[in-house]
Design a protein around this motif. Sequence first.
Motif, PDB file in Angstrom:
ATOM      1  N   ILE A  89      -8.672   0.127  33.684  1.00  0.00           N
ATOM      2  CA  ILE A  89      -9.273   1.161  32.581  1.00  0.00           C
ATOM      3  C   ILE A  89     -10.726   1.504  33.320  1.00  0.00           C
ATOM      4  O   ILE A  89     -10.852   2.791  33.518  1.00  0.00           O
ATOM      5  CB  ILE A  89      -9.270   0.707  31.268  1.00  0.00           C
ATOM      6  CG1 ILE A  89      -8.008   0.377  30.627  1.00  0.00           C
ATOM      7  CG2 ILE A  89     -10.181   1.873  30.483  1.00  0.00           C
ATOM      8  CD1 ILE A  89      -8.068  -0.248  29.241  1.00  0.00           C
ATOM      9  N   ASN A  90     -11.433   0.449  33.771  1.00  0.00           N
ATOM     10  CA  ASN A  90     -12.733   0.983  34.098  1.00  0.00           C
ATOM     11  C   ASN A  90     -12.731   1.805  35.443  1.00  0.00           C
ATOM     12  O   ASN A  90     -13.327   2.721  35.663  1.00  0.00           O
ATOM     13  CB  ASN A  90     -13.454  -0.375  34.569  1.00  0.00           C
ATOM     14  CG  ASN A  90     -14.961  -0.101  34.926  1.00  0.00           C
ATOM     15  OD1 ASN A  90     -15.541   0.489  34.493  1.00  0.00           O
ATOM     16  ND2 ASN A  90     -15.099  -0.614  36.383  1.00  0.00           N
ATOM     17  N   ILE A  91     -11.927   1.390  36.282  1.00  0.00           N
ATOM     18  CA  ILE A  91     -11.656   2.286  37.769  1.00  0.00           C
ATOM     19  C   ILE A  91     -11.186   3.538  37.402  1.00  0.00           C
ATOM     20  O   ILE A  91     -11.613   4.702  38.120  1.00  0.00           O
ATOM     21  CB  ILE A  91     -10.628   1.479  38.625  1.00  0.00           C
ATOM     22  CG1 ILE A  91     -11.461   0.451  39.307  1.00  0.00           C
ATOM     23  CG2 ILE A  91     -10.522   2.504  39.629  1.00  0.00           C
ATOM     24  CD1 ILE A  91     -10.767  -0.557  39.867  1.00  0.00           C
ATOM     25  N   ALA A  92     -10.335   3.723  36.585  1.00  0.00           N
ATOM     26  CA  ALA A  92      -9.858   5.049  36.115  1.00  0.00           C
ATOM     27  C   ALA A  92     -10.803   6.064  35.402  1.00  0.00           C
ATOM     28  O   ALA A  92     -10.939   7.098  35.743  1.00  0.00           O
ATOM     29  CB  ALA A  92      -8.590   5.072  34.749  1.00  0.00           C
ATOM     30  N   ASN A  93     -11.741   5.414  34.579  1.00  0.00           N
ATOM     31  CA  ASN A  93     -12.885   5.968  34.049  1.00  0.00           C
ATOM     32  C   ASN A  93     -13.763   6.348  35.077  1.00  0.00           C
ATOM     33  O   ASN A  93     -14.634   7.485  35.428  1.00  0.00           O
ATOM     34  CB  ASN A  93     -13.472   5.177  33.109  1.00  0.00           C
ATOM     35  CG  ASN A  93     -12.772   5.545  31.666  1.00  0.00           C
ATOM     36  OD1 ASN A  93     -12.827   6.752  31.181  1.00  0.00           O
ATOM     37  ND2 ASN A  93     -12.590   4.511  30.851  1.00  0.00           N
ATOM     38  N   LEU A  94     -14.157   5.463  35.909  1.00  0.00           N
ATOM     39  CA  LEU A  94     -14.994   5.729  37.340  1.00  0.00           C
ATOM     40  C   LEU A  94     -14.656   7.033  37.817  1.00  0.00           C
ATOM     41  O   LEU A  94     -15.395   7.911  38.359  1.00  0.00           O
ATOM     42  CB  LEU A  94     -15.157   4.495  38.174  1.00  0.00           C
ATOM     43  CG  LEU A  94     -16.091   3.591  37.721  1.00  0.00           C
ATOM     44  CD1 LEU A  94     -16.081   2.488  38.923  1.00  0.00           C
ATOM     45  CD2 LEU A  94     -17.550   4.006  37.499  1.00  0.00           C
ATOM     46  N   ALA A  95     -13.362   7.234  38.195  1.00  0.00           N
ATOM     47  CA  ALA A  95     -12.980   8.204  39.002  1.00  0.00           C
ATOM     48  C   ALA A  95     -12.946   9.584  38.237  1.00  0.00           C
ATOM     49  O   ALA A  95     -13.060  10.868  38.770  1.00  0.00           O
ATOM     50  CB  ALA A  95     -11.389   8.090  39.473  1.00  0.00           C
ATOM     51  N   GLY A  96     -13.080   9.552  36.962  1.00  0.00           N
ATOM     52  CA  GLY A  96     -13.220  10.857  36.139  1.00  0.00           C
ATOM     53  C   GLY A  96     -14.656  11.104  35.886  1.00  0.00           C
ATOM     54  O   GLY A  96     -14.940  12.197  35.158  1.00  0.00           O
ATOM     55  N   ILE A  97     -15.799  10.305  36.260  1.00  0.00           N
ATOM     56  CA  ILE A  97     -17.134  10.582  35.889  1.00  0.00           C
ATOM     57  C   ILE A  97     -17.633  11.773  36.743  1.00  0.00           C
ATOM     58  O   ILE A  97     -17.593  11.661  38.119  1.00  0.00           O
ATOM     59  CB  ILE A  97     -18.077   9.392  36.101  1.00  0.00           C
ATOM     60  CG1 ILE A  97     -17.667   8.411  35.040  1.00  0.00           C
ATOM     61  CG2 ILE A  97     -19.429   9.689  35.867  1.00  0.00           C
ATOM     62  CD1 ILE A  97     -18.356   6.786  35.101  1.00  0.00           C
ATOM     63  N   PRO A  98     -18.300  12.775  36.380  1.00  0.00           N
ATOM     64  CA  PRO A  98     -18.758  13.850  37.146  1.00  0.00           C
ATOM     65  C   PRO A  98     -19.719  13.175  38.153  1.00  0.00           C
ATOM     66  O   PRO A  98     -20.592  12.323  38.067  1.00  0.00           O
ATOM     67  CB  PRO A  98     -19.570  14.777  36.329  1.00  0.00           C
ATOM     68  CG  PRO A  98     -18.999  14.503  34.786  1.00  0.00           C
ATOM     69  CD  PRO A  98     -18.631  12.934  34.915  1.00  0.00           C
TER      70      PRO A  98
END
Lengths: 295, 285
Positions: free
Chosen positions: B106-115
């Motif tokens: 989940i953390n990596i998926a979120n990192l990929a979406g951070i502007p």
Amino acid sequence: MKQKTRLAEHVIKMILFLCALVTVLTTAGIIWVLFSESISFFQTVSLKEFLTDTEWTPLFTQKHFGILPLVSGTLLTTFIAILVALPVGLTIAIYLNEYASKRFRKVIKPVLEILAAVPTVVYGFFALVVMTPFLQKIIPDLPGFNALSPGIIMGIMIIPFVSSLSEDALFAVPQSLRDASYGMGATRLQTVFRVLLPAASSGIVSAVILAVSRAIGETMIVAIAAGQQPNLTFNPLESVETITTYIVQVSLGDVPHGSIEYQTIFAAGAMLFVLTLILNNISFQFNRRYRQKYE
Amino acid sequence: MNRITRSKIIDQLFKYFGILCTSIGLIMLAALLINVFSDGFGRLSIDFFTALPSRFPEKAGILTAWTGTLWIFGLTILIAIPLGVGAAIYLEEYTRKGFLSNVLEINIANLAGIPSIIYGILGLTIFVRTLRLGESVLSGALILSLLIMPIIVVSTREALRAVPKTIKEASLALGASQWQTIWHQVLPAAFPNILTGIILALSRAIGETAPLIMIGALTYVPFVAKSPLDEFTVLPIQIFNWISRPQAGFAINAAAGIIVLLGIVFVLNGIAVVIRQRARNKIKW
């Protein structure tokens, strides 16, 4: 010998684990940086002022710290982008999945991906130098910086996101549903709108939310073509400033480290972070739902 | 019968609408390329590549910009590839499904979406100020490495997952250790796909502007960076700088710079596509 291998195995595993740990540290770092500086910001400015004041003028002598004008600018450009990207992207997904030949799809998909590979600064140039003058021919009163032009260009940039994610969702719909619909005498279009889109809806919603999040965080296009005037408006013909543009604007200027002006970029950044984080996770939820449904 | 004919006609019309929508993207791309080439192609010359930035648009060049981009490219390769591939191997081959792997995922998926601009804020605070690396090439490369790491992790994991289990099991059955299996069997088999993902991620890093602006890469740099701790500028930032100037001459320079930048990005993407196609044609699992 064997013991040596076993030790090496252990060391390698530790090294790989440290690599994976970097991703966690990045997240922790981002949260820590944004929120520790924001806390000092909110010791000077109340959260109420931040969220309800209608003016954002931290760089002037008469300081106001209401984030709403930046939020409205961000939402306005994002809304325009989605207005372009959703119908076009979804139609492309439907066309490629249900109408086009395999060979055509194979050729056209990588070409569409190029749209997503073009650096955003190039799109910004395109918005300012081509799109805005073009729009000014249709709308003569349009100012040089406006929300409409970068919004449209941003929409074109995110077309591939919407189309490829929607395509995945449409592709996951079982063939039996299509066959049933065709068996009832429905045309392809009727099948698309009455069977496939409802069946793929959660995947498509997931794609759209991800695209929204992408547009909210987009920086260069709006920084170049939308202007730098915080403006509480939903008129696409006016100049607006987005959250991201503001952060760029401050970092371009000579704002002393540690001052309240400097802290505003962390508060604005935290706002941006929270907004995109929420959207991304809603999108993941929808995505998971459709994957569970058909896999 | 009438209603059926009508639905058939509407169906046909939608087909043409689909073709229209698909071509909108292509038309825009063509318009962009034509515009940039007609504005900037005449400006491309050897001098443009060897000249320093200048107040006069006719004299200004991209020497500091392309050398800076080369620096960033090289350092990002050195930092991001081992980190990203290492993390992916750990997640794919060493963790068992459970709470921890879930959190990491989940953390990596979120990192990929951070502007990307947020990565800039992180870099400004951590690398430039706290670690005192300054507004240097190294700070820039570290930021971009963190930025593209999630992309590399995700694509590498997909590549590793595509390697058939039987290959791993055969290797383990012959007495190879887990790492020996990964190093001698899994990685070579997954290599083309891993490389494709890495190249695409690097092409993204080459075009990034916002996070580097955050760490002050827009300031006037009159010299070519000689060490990782020197100040720098990169192509996208030089382009941004020229776009923001009012004189028409700089818009021409920006267009010429864009031709160079797009050239690099398209070549990288092209290489990635070729590698992927070749791998697809060769592998017969």
